[in-house]
Scaffold this motif. Structure first.
Motif, PDB file in Angstrom:
ATOM      1  N   THR A  52     -17.190  12.248 -22.198  1.00 12.16           N
ATOM      2  CA  THR A  52     -17.779  11.912 -20.900  1.00 12.16           C
ATOM      3  C   THR A  52     -16.640  11.550 -19.954  1.00 12.16           C
ATOM      4  O   THR A  52     -15.472  11.527 -20.351  1.00 12.16           O
ATOM      5  N   ALA A  58     -20.871   5.462 -21.890  1.00 15.07           N
ATOM      6  CA  ALA A  58     -21.287   6.131 -23.112  1.00 15.07           C
ATOM      7  C   ALA A  58     -20.456   5.625 -24.281  1.00 15.07           C
ATOM      8  O   ALA A  58     -19.407   4.999 -24.101  1.00 15.07           O
ATOM      9  N   ARG A  76     -25.533   7.578 -24.281  1.00 14.17           N
ATOM     10  CA  ARG A  76     -25.057   7.524 -22.897  1.00 14.17           C
ATOM     11  C   ARG A  76     -26.121   6.867 -22.039  1.00 14.17           C
ATOM     12  O   ARG A  76     -27.322   7.066 -22.269  1.00 14.17           O
TER      13      ARG A  76
END
Length: 197
Positions: A52, A58, A76
């Motif tokens: 990410t 996350a 997430r």
């Protein structure tokens, strides 16, 4: 930065894979909210691969390698709700489509089947769930939250699940209890399945 965490390690063909996340400096979400940015990632032989970016929050909790494929279990934050996810070679997949709080904590690959163990919140209870190839099974547990859960699959397909600090484990969805030697012991912390000799 604020902190880097390693949660799981997997060794395959002399390559070392580690799953975790890094928390970066605070960033404003809106006029009244400031929050850390946390990037889910893994390392292969020390080289960082981000799952990410700095615009999300996350975590990567577990990692498994099957052939040339890298699988990561984690979560997430989406619309202020933690959502269980897994990544396959960097592409993410939602595991929980019913908009309830959830997270994925353990992953294992067995004969091309993907098993992921996690938690889903319903009301004020946290229930243990696992997904086999994306299909969810809910287990009848105590509804307490545990940060550590492990899933293992035997060669014959039997599914074993351990929840930290319980005096039972699950085999194919059914509880298997240990005899109590003391009022609160023994308690499980991990589980492994090995072939019989």
């Amino acid at each position: 930065e604020n902190g880097t965490y390693a949660h799981s390690i997997f060794v395959c063909n002399n390559d070392v894979y580690v799953a975790g996340e890094t928390t970066y400096d605070l960033k404003p979400i809106n006029a009244t909210t400031i929050r850390d940015c946390t990037i889910a990632k893994y390392w292969k032989n020390g080289q960082e691969i981000c799952l990410t970016d700095k615009n999300s929050i996350a975590g990567a909790e577990d990692i498994a390698i099957a052939g040339q494929n890298v699988y990561i279990a984690g979560w997430r934050l989406e619309n202020e709700i933690r959502v269980a996810k897994y990544w396959k070679n960097g592409e993410d997949y939602n595991l929980n489509a019913d908009n309830e709080w959830s997270e994925a904590q353990s992953i294992v690959i067995n004969n091309d089947d993907v098993y992921i163990l996690g938690t889903q919140k319903s009301g004020d209870k946290y229930h243990t769930v696992y997904w086999k190839n994306g299909i969810k099974t809910k287990l009848e547990d105590d509804g307490d939250y545990s940060e550590k859960k492990e899933i293992e699959v035997a060669q014959n397909g039997d599914v074993y699940i351990a929840i930290n600090d319980k005096n039972y484990y699950f085999k194919n969805g059914l509880k298997v209890y240990f005899e109590r030697l003391y009022p609160e012991y023994p308690l499980i912390t991990d589980i492994k399945v090995v072939p019989k000799k």
